[in-house]
Design an enzyme around this catalytic site. Structure first.
Site, short mmCIF file in Angstrom:
data_model
loop_
_atom_site.label_atom_id
_atom_site.label_comp_id
_atom_site.label_asym_id
_atom_site.label_seq_id
_atom_site.Cartn_x
_atom_site.Cartn_y
_atom_site.Cartn_z
N ARG A 1 -13.92 5.85 -0.70
CA ARG A 1 -14.67 6.60 0.29
C ARG A 1 -15.84 7.35 -0.36
O ARG A 1 -16.95 7.41 0.20
CB ARG A 1 -13.78 7.61 1.00
CG ARG A 1 -14.53 8.42 2.07
CD ARG A 1 -13.79 9.67 2.49
NE ARG A 1 -12.58 9.35 3.23
CZ ARG A 1 -11.35 9.54 2.75
NH1 ARG A 1 -11.19 10.00 1.52
NH2 ARG A 1 -10.30 9.28 3.48
N ARG B 1 13.19 -13.66 -9.02
CA ARG B 1 13.65 -14.32 -7.80
C ARG B 1 14.33 -15.61 -8.24
O ARG B 1 13.84 -16.29 -9.13
CB ARG B 1 12.50 -14.58 -6.85
CG ARG B 1 11.89 -13.31 -6.28
CD ARG B 1 10.76 -13.62 -5.30
NE ARG B 1 10.29 -12.42 -4.63
CZ ARG B 1 9.34 -11.62 -5.10
NH1 ARG B 1 8.75 -11.92 -6.26
NH2 ARG B 1 8.96 -10.54 -4.44
N ASP C 1 16.19 -7.25 1.56
CA ASP C 1 17.24 -7.91 2.34
C ASP C 1 17.64 -9.27 1.78
O ASP C 1 18.80 -9.67 1.87
CB ASP C 1 16.85 -8.03 3.80
CG ASP C 1 15.46 -8.62 4.00
OD1 ASP C 1 14.84 -9.04 3.01
OD2 ASP C 1 14.99 -8.66 5.15
N ASP D 1 10.22 -2.47 4.91
CA ASP D 1 10.47 -3.33 6.06
C ASP D 1 11.93 -3.76 6.20
O ASP D 1 12.23 -4.82 6.74
CB ASP D 1 9.58 -4.58 5.99
CG ASP D 1 9.83 -5.42 4.73
OD1 ASP D 1 10.57 -4.96 3.84
OD2 ASP D 1 9.29 -6.53 4.65
N GLN E 1 -0.40 -1.43 -6.29
CA GLN E 1 0.44 -0.60 -5.41
C GLN E 1 1.90 -0.57 -5.85
O GLN E 1 2.65 0.31 -5.44
CB GLN E 1 0.35 -1.13 -3.97
CG GLN E 1 -1.03 -1.02 -3.37
CD GLN E 1 -1.21 -1.94 -2.19
OE1 GLN E 1 -0.95 -1.58 -1.05
NE2 GLN E 1 -1.68 -3.17 -2.44
N GLY F 1 10.84 -8.10 -5.70
CA GLY F 1 9.67 -7.34 -6.12
C GLY F 1 10.03 -6.00 -6.73
O GLY F 1 10.94 -5.33 -6.27
N GLY G 1 -7.64 9.57 6.88
CA GLY G 1 -8.72 9.79 7.83
C GLY G 1 -9.59 8.57 8.07
O GLY G 1 -10.82 8.68 8.19
N ARG H 1 3.46 -7.57 3.14
CA ARG H 1 3.88 -8.83 3.78
C ARG H 1 3.47 -8.82 5.25
O ARG H 1 2.30 -8.67 5.58
CB ARG H 1 5.38 -9.06 3.61
CG ARG H 1 5.80 -9.34 2.18
CD ARG H 1 7.23 -9.83 2.10
NE ARG H 1 8.20 -8.87 2.61
CZ ARG H 1 9.51 -9.05 2.55
NH1 ARG H 1 10.00 -10.16 2.01
NH2 ARG H 1 10.34 -8.15 3.01
N ASP I 1 7.17 -2.42 0.84
CA ASP I 1 6.86 -2.87 2.19
C ASP I 1 7.53 -2.00 3.25
O ASP I 1 7.07 -1.95 4.40
CB ASP I 1 7.30 -4.32 2.39
CG ASP I 1 6.65 -5.27 1.40
OD1 ASP I 1 5.58 -4.92 0.87
OD2 ASP I 1 7.22 -6.35 1.15
N ARG J 1 -22.15 3.09 3.34
CA ARG J 1 -21.48 1.81 3.49
C ARG J 1 -20.18 1.95 4.28
O ARG J 1 -19.64 3.04 4.46
CB ARG J 1 -21.13 1.23 2.12
CG ARG J 1 -22.29 0.67 1.33
CD ARG J 1 -21.80 0.27 -0.05
NE ARG J 1 -22.86 -0.33 -0.85
CZ ARG J 1 -22.85 -0.40 -2.18
NH1 ARG J 1 -21.82 0.11 -2.84
NH2 ARG J 1 -23.84 -0.96 -2.83
N THR K 1 11.69 -1.46 -1.85
CA THR K 1 10.52 -2.31 -1.60
C THR K 1 9.41 -1.46 -1.03
O THR K 1 9.63 -0.67 -0.11
CB THR K 1 10.84 -3.45 -0.61
OG1 THR K 1 9.62 -4.07 -0.20
CG2 THR K 1 11.60 -2.97 0.61
#
Length: 325
Positions: free
Chosen positions: A154, A71, A102, A129, A256, A10, A185, A171, A127, A162, A125
């Site tokens: 917001r 990939r 990894d 992670d 993102q 990614g 917040g 992931r 993530d 709402r 990454t």
């Protein structure tokens, strides 16, 4: 001497600043830099080019990766790894800097075992992670994109009284949702790493709404859609039916991963790459990963990175416990 750089898996903001620093720093050290295009697939297909300053001019502020990524299933087969090695030999390359996760590091580690090509892996990454490092390249930019989106949602939620459910990537790791919930917040944070109590949350929210609350912000990690906890659609249904507030869901998705890299990601990219090149120019003979822990850089083995599953820091989890009860 020649060193190549590649991006794998990614993409994330910060890769282009890393590529620019790689070329600039190689030339500073009188080393010929090479760019491997299209990740492991490009390595197999010989998409390798000697880099010039022109190749990286003006990319510091760009998201994504100029040399593209991929990939590769083919790289798991020895014949294609051998083909990739022969492509490197044509250019006299025996050292690689790889930006990825990894899985990419494991692929290069097997490549090193097969043919002795030395490499340093840079954790990249959103993530966040990867075990052994507190920070992965691209995380800060992703968090800022989530922050901007959450602030915007917001605003409109408050205008209509709402609730909003905002789903982040990551992931199976809830880091992005967790940090975003704390810093934006939010009233609710649902991630795989924290147990939650909908009855308790519901009682709290109903009390807050009765006392004048005009909106509710909920951050949820995408990993919660895999039967680990309540999914985004079910969370929307619960807010509307049990809490009694009109609710909209926003799934941020791949937005993102893009965007202009933040100052922090640009700085970290430069440091990651510079230390990695220094390591490869030393007597470095084994594949390794550069990590960032307690405000310091260090090198660890692939085996160390793969030895355990990444866990979010307990102090961060503690900060969000009030959002799950």
């Amino acid at each position: 001497m020649a060193i190549a750089i590649m991006t794998s898996g990614g993409d994330c903001a910060g890769m282009n600043p890393a590529i620019k620093q790689f070329v600039d720093y190689c030339y500073t050290n009188e080393v010929q830099p090479y760019l491997i295009y299209d990740g492991l697939e490009g390595l197999i297909d010989g998409a390798i080019k000697a880099a010039t300053y022109e190749d990286v001019a003006g990319i510091m502020h760009e998201g994504g990766t100029k040399i593209r990524s991929s990939r590769s299933k083919r790289f798991f087969e020895y014949e294609y790894r051998k083909q990739a090695f022969e492509n490197l030999q044509k250019h006299g390359i025996d050292k690689i800097v790889i930006l990825g996760g990894d899985g990419s590091f494991r692929a290069l580690n097997q490549f090193h075992k097969d043919f002795g090509v030395n490499f340093v892996g840079i954790p990249a990454t959103i993530d966040n992670d990867i075990y052994g490092t507190e920070y992965c390249l691209g995380v800060d930019t992703a968090l800022n994109i989530i922050r901007q989106a959450t602030d915007a949602v917001r605003d409109t939620s408050a205008s209509f009284r709402r609730a909003c459910v905002i789903e982040t990537m990551g992931r199976d790791c809830g880091y992005l949702a967790l940090v975003s919930a704390i810093t934006c917040g939010a009233e609710i944070c649902i991630i795989p790493e924290l147990e939650y109590d909908l009855d308790s949350i519901g009682k709290r929210l109903k009390g807050e709404l009765a006392n004048g609350r005009k909106y509710i912000v909920c951050l949820v990690a995408e990993g919660c859609n895999k039967d680990k906890c309540i999914s985004t659609p079910n969370l929307v249904r619960w807010l509307e039916e049990d809490i009694g507030i009109e609710t909209r869901a926003t799934i941020l998705g791949h937005v993102q991963r893009g965007g202009n890299p933040t100052v922090f990601d640009r700085l970290m990219a430069s440091e990651f790459v510079s230390y990695s090149i220094d390591k490869l120019l030393s007597d470095h003979k084994e594949g390794s990963v550069i990590v960032y822990k307690k405000s310091e850089f260090e090198f660890v083995s692939i085996e160390h990175v793969n030895s355990q599953k990444y866990k979010i820091r307990e102090d961060l989890l503690e900060l969000a416990k009030r959002l799950v009860n």
